[in-house]
Design a protein around this motif. Sequence first.
Motif, mmCIF file in Angstrom:
data_model
loop_
_atom_site.group_PDB
_atom_site.id
_atom_site.type_symbol
_atom_site.label_atom_id
_atom_site.label_comp_id
_atom_site.label_asym_id
_atom_site.label_seq_id
_atom_site.Cartn_x
_atom_site.Cartn_y
_atom_site.Cartn_z
ATOM 1 N N PRO A 343 -5.708 11.219 5.201
ATOM 2 C CA PRO A 343 -5.192 9.919 5.625
ATOM 3 C C PRO A 343 -3.703 10.062 5.919
ATOM 4 O O PRO A 343 -3.043 10.933 5.361
ATOM 5 N N MET A 344 -3.202 9.223 6.802
ATOM 6 C CA MET A 344 -1.813 9.387 7.254
ATOM 7 C C MET A 344 -0.824 9.259 6.090
ATOM 8 O O MET A 344 0.218 9.912 6.086
ATOM 9 N N GLU A 345 -1.127 8.425 5.143
ATOM 10 C CA GLU A 345 -0.234 8.257 3.986
ATOM 11 C C GLU A 345 -0.719 9.157 2.855
ATOM 12 O O GLU A 345 -1.825 8.954 2.339
ATOM 13 N N PRO B 95 -2.282 -1.646 15.907
ATOM 14 C CA PRO B 95 -2.325 -0.936 14.618
ATOM 15 C C PRO B 95 -3.648 -1.117 13.872
ATOM 16 O O PRO B 95 -4.262 -2.187 13.945
ATOM 17 N N GLN B 96 -4.039 -0.085 13.172
ATOM 18 C CA GLN B 96 -5.118 -0.247 12.189
ATOM 19 C C GLN B 96 -4.426 -0.221 10.820
ATOM 20 O O GLN B 96 -3.896 -1.245 10.406
ATOM 21 N N CYS B 97 -4.427 0.938 10.136
ATOM 22 C CA CYS B 97 -3.707 0.912 8.852
ATOM 23 C C CYS B 97 -2.213 0.702 9.070
ATOM 24 O O CYS B 97 -1.516 0.191 8.214
ATOM 25 N N GLY B 98 -1.714 1.148 10.216
ATOM 26 C CA GLY B 98 -0.321 0.908 10.555
ATOM 27 C C GLY B 98 0.641 2.007 10.140
ATOM 28 O O GLY B 98 1.800 1.987 10.551
ATOM 29 N N PHE B 99 0.184 2.955 9.345
ATOM 30 C CA PHE B 99 1.127 3.912 8.751
ATOM 31 C C PHE B 99 1.818 4.787 9.804
ATOM 32 O O PHE B 99 2.968 5.145 9.651
ATOM 33 N N CYS B 100 1.101 5.093 10.873
ATOM 34 C CA CYS B 100 1.687 5.922 11.939
ATOM 35 C C CYS B 100 2.458 5.088 12.940
ATOM 36 O O CYS B 100 3.095 5.640 13.836
ATOM 37 N N GLN B 101 2.350 3.765 12.847
ATOM 38 C CA GLN B 101 2.733 2.934 13.984
ATOM 39 C C GLN B 101 4.241 2.826 14.205
ATOM 40 O O GLN B 101 4.679 2.654 15.337
ATOM 41 N N SER B 102 5.051 2.934 13.155
ATOM 42 C CA SER B 102 6.502 2.938 13.390
ATOM 43 C C SER B 102 6.851 4.099 14.307
ATOM 44 O O SER B 102 7.600 3.946 15.279
ATOM 45 N N ILE B 130 0.398 11.773 15.588
ATOM 46 C CA ILE B 130 -0.952 11.724 15.018
ATOM 47 C C ILE B 130 -1.247 10.319 14.521
ATOM 48 O O ILE B 130 -0.411 9.693 13.855
ATOM 49 N N CYS B 131 -2.437 9.837 14.842
ATOM 50 C CA CYS B 131 -2.954 8.617 14.223
ATOM 51 C C CYS B 131 -4.329 8.935 13.667
ATOM 52 O O CYS B 131 -5.242 9.235 14.426
ATOM 53 N N ARG B 132 -4.472 8.881 12.363
ATOM 54 C CA ARG B 132 -5.772 9.211 11.772
ATOM 55 C C ARG B 132 -6.758 8.060 11.917
ATOM 56 O O ARG B 132 -7.969 8.257 11.873
ATOM 57 N N CYS B 133 -6.273 6.842 12.045
ATOM 58 C CA CYS B 133 -7.188 5.714 12.246
ATOM 59 C C CYS B 133 -7.761 5.705 13.665
ATOM 60 O O CYS B 133 -8.776 5.068 13.910
ATOM 61 N N GLY B 134 -7.075 6.369 14.582
ATOM 62 C CA GLY B 134 -7.640 6.485 15.921
ATOM 63 C C GLY B 134 -7.266 5.374 16.869
ATOM 64 O O GLY B 134 -8.102 4.827 17.583
ATOM 65 N N THR B 135 -5.976 5.055 16.947
ATOM 66 C CA THR B 135 -5.543 3.948 17.811
ATOM 67 C C THR B 135 -5.123 4.413 19.208
ATOM 68 O O THR B 135 -4.585 3.623 19.978
ATOM 69 N N TYR B 136 -5.344 5.674 19.536
ATOM 70 C CA TYR B 136 -4.762 6.237 20.768
ATOM 71 C C TYR B 136 -5.035 5.397 22.017
ATOM 72 O O TYR B 136 -4.140 5.172 22.817
#
Lengths: 725, 153
Positions: A343-345, B95-102, B130-136
Amino acid sequence: MNEITRIRPSRRAVLAGAGAFVLGFHVAPKGALGQATAPAATPEINAWVVIHPDDRVVLRMARTEMGQGTRTGLCQMIAEELHCDWSKIETQYVTPGQSLARNRAWGNFLTAGSQGIRQSQDYVRRGGAAARIMLVQAAAAQWGVAVGECAAKDSVITHSPTGRTLRYGQVAAAASRLTPPDPVPLKDPREWTVIGQSRPRLDTAAKTTGAQIYGSDLKMPGMLVAVPKRCPVFGGRVRSFDAARVSGMPGVRHVLQVGDSAVTVVADTFWQAKVALDALPVAWDLGENARVQQSTIDAMLDEGLTAAEAFVGNSNGDARAAIAAAPRKVEATYSYPFQNHAPMEPMNATVVWTAQRCDVWCPTQNGEAALVATAQAAGLPQTQCDVHRVDLGGGFGRRTTHDWLIDAVLTAKQIPGVPIKTMWTREEDMTHGRYHPVTKAKMTAGVDSNGAITGLHMRISGQSILSYVFPTALQQGRDPVQFQGLNASGAESAIGYTFPNLLVDHAMRNTHVPPHFWRGVNHNQNAIYLECFLDEVAHATNQDPLALRRRLMGNHPKHLATLNAVAERIGWGSAPPAGRFRGIAQQMGFGSYVAAAAEVSVSDAGVLRIHRIVAATDSGVAVNPRQIEMQVEGSFVYGLSALLYGECTVKDGAIEQTNFDTYNVLRMDEMPQVETIVMPSGGFWGGVGEPTIMVAAPAVLNAIFAATGKRIRSVPLKNQDLRRA
Amino acid sequence: MAKLNVNGRVVEVAVDPDTPLLWAIRDHVGLTGTKYGCGVAACGACTVHVDGQPIRSCAMPVSAFSETQRIVTIEGLSPDGSHPIQVAWRALDVPQCGFCQSGMIMAAAALLAEKPRPTDDDIDQAMTNICRCGTYNRVRAGIHAAVRGGTTG
Ligand code: FES
Ligand code: FES
């Protein structure tokens, strides 16, 4: 100097009451304050619904938001029945401690298995309906009129004959004192106006400004940061470490052992702790497992492919005899590797331990399990502990288990009264994950002179998740989860084909690498094994892969409907654009029927391009079509990352891949166009977070065969030469 | 002690000169919108702008920066979340989880500043986060929507 930024408490934080923090924190990170106040202190209509005098509607959440849209979906469920003003909705995480104190009023907290909505939809809708009934009743009583003359819409109750109105906020206190209705009637799905709508997410804005607070962002006065390192080999231990060598380094406060197998450096900041950790001399007792290599695991799995003993997952007729008697036999062996959730975090948890109480703030997919883990590690009863959830920076199954939390509690326990934020490095996350199970499968089919499959034997060999995670759930040693998508029947994950003779069995071969539920779970490999092998049989017998499947699907109309839908959309049967080739696959899992059709090209140099994937999902009810679209796209990124790159290998007992530079994932330039067909057939509730992941890889692999004549039976593709045969 | 110019403000941070800019921003300047995802310049979660250029802040020590270099983090991209990329992100629920979004947003904003009308190829080249949630796909659509929806200069 380690500055502590004071975060202004949000409205939500004020509502939750920062004063409720046992340790008297004067600041309250927004996400961390998801816990409700004591029930008596709020105008609570019931466990799910709180309405404030100013009309704010606070909906309480037991399931966790990790990017999959569950928060918004659950609000749609409640709002459908509550008839509240959508723009007035706020949400709040309840804590497992609160739930425990109220006889599990909020039910199951587990957010996994694509069940966040489908497993709670009934009782949260009833929570909304009961609240609406009580609010209307309170208004009717205030007016002294019959309840039947009143109706509620957008948080306003209207007395139809006179046109008088009352807002929810005006009657909430009176409503909260009424006896809840029993039974609680629910609307006919044909009357739904909120469920089934593509409502925008309730939690997007903060994710576009950096304001969203994740576990790794938490700050508390006096907080220290711990960065741990476990023995590189699973099962190994700490023999000794030389704390004196690093204890004088900048910011370092403590150098500690955590349990048997980890050390941690506690410092003012993450970076100081990490620098000291890297410099810390540690002698490990690597143990027996240090002798394990990937090749020894492979050999063990190979042996299982033909072993005499195996657990039966599905069988009818006599597959072995039918195959022996068939004029033709098709055989192939497939394999699927260990993979990290990544996971990203990275893993993290913030803990305050005292001899009387232990509180943790963390991203978890299962608050209740986190509470159990916390209490055990803290050495305190659950009633003296609690878990305050923050939204997850990704979960994918990794955050349903709490090894990282236990270590964080064991760390904080050595520094009583001080908030300790344990943060894993990405390297720690990669090498101490819980991994997608490793398996192989030997597929054997008997085929008659008409190309009909007379018998199919699918022998799976490899790792069982349950035997590691929930050994008590094994059925006389057999892991029922192993057979996802291959079961004879059932509402969860039934096979979509009828074979005259079938045997699916599993030779359990466990490794020392801890396995876990990983988005899609055992469907990921089972779908590749079955869907690619059926493709092989089709090509071996000169049949169209879709036609061959259809012959086997007469008894499985829902499976067939999604397959037909993707075939039609991709234009199966008509020629694809020049240089492109197609593949299809279908499967049922997590209560939903899904299918995919992929269009790929492979260059002369063997470079794969996935141009397009069409995905169909029949989840029975489609709560929010836009969210489903996002989940389908996301599941394809996750599944295609696994297909292209996902592999963890073992050397001397340890995982070799340490970061995204050695564990690559799919990026923007490799992302196909995704076309989503949402086709809810009604009458059941299927999940959407996972199902389509399982058809991504087999559809692409089948398309690669169409393009190259090469049958790829071992993933990931980074290890394969895709140049034409 | 290093002096950094972050979001238009010069701040002194008492850190070891080898400390990556990411951790100075997060733990000393106190802005946590910039994320740690890998620490080895592989994921882009830590992307910030330095004089308008996107950089991966986990891989550059604070000693590499002077107070004349303008560092902009997600918090400083716009005063009120009104940058066209942020607006488009909300409109499309990117965004999904948002962690990569910044990091995604900072990379996308830098792309638009350089190429006001990026092609899909430009997007592929610039957006390696990288976005693990897959928002590409939504990220791509969001960039195109931002072009249509507002000034991007
Ligand atoms: S954290 Fe900097 S690129 Fe990943
Ligand atoms: S939105 Fe979760 S990692 Fe990108």
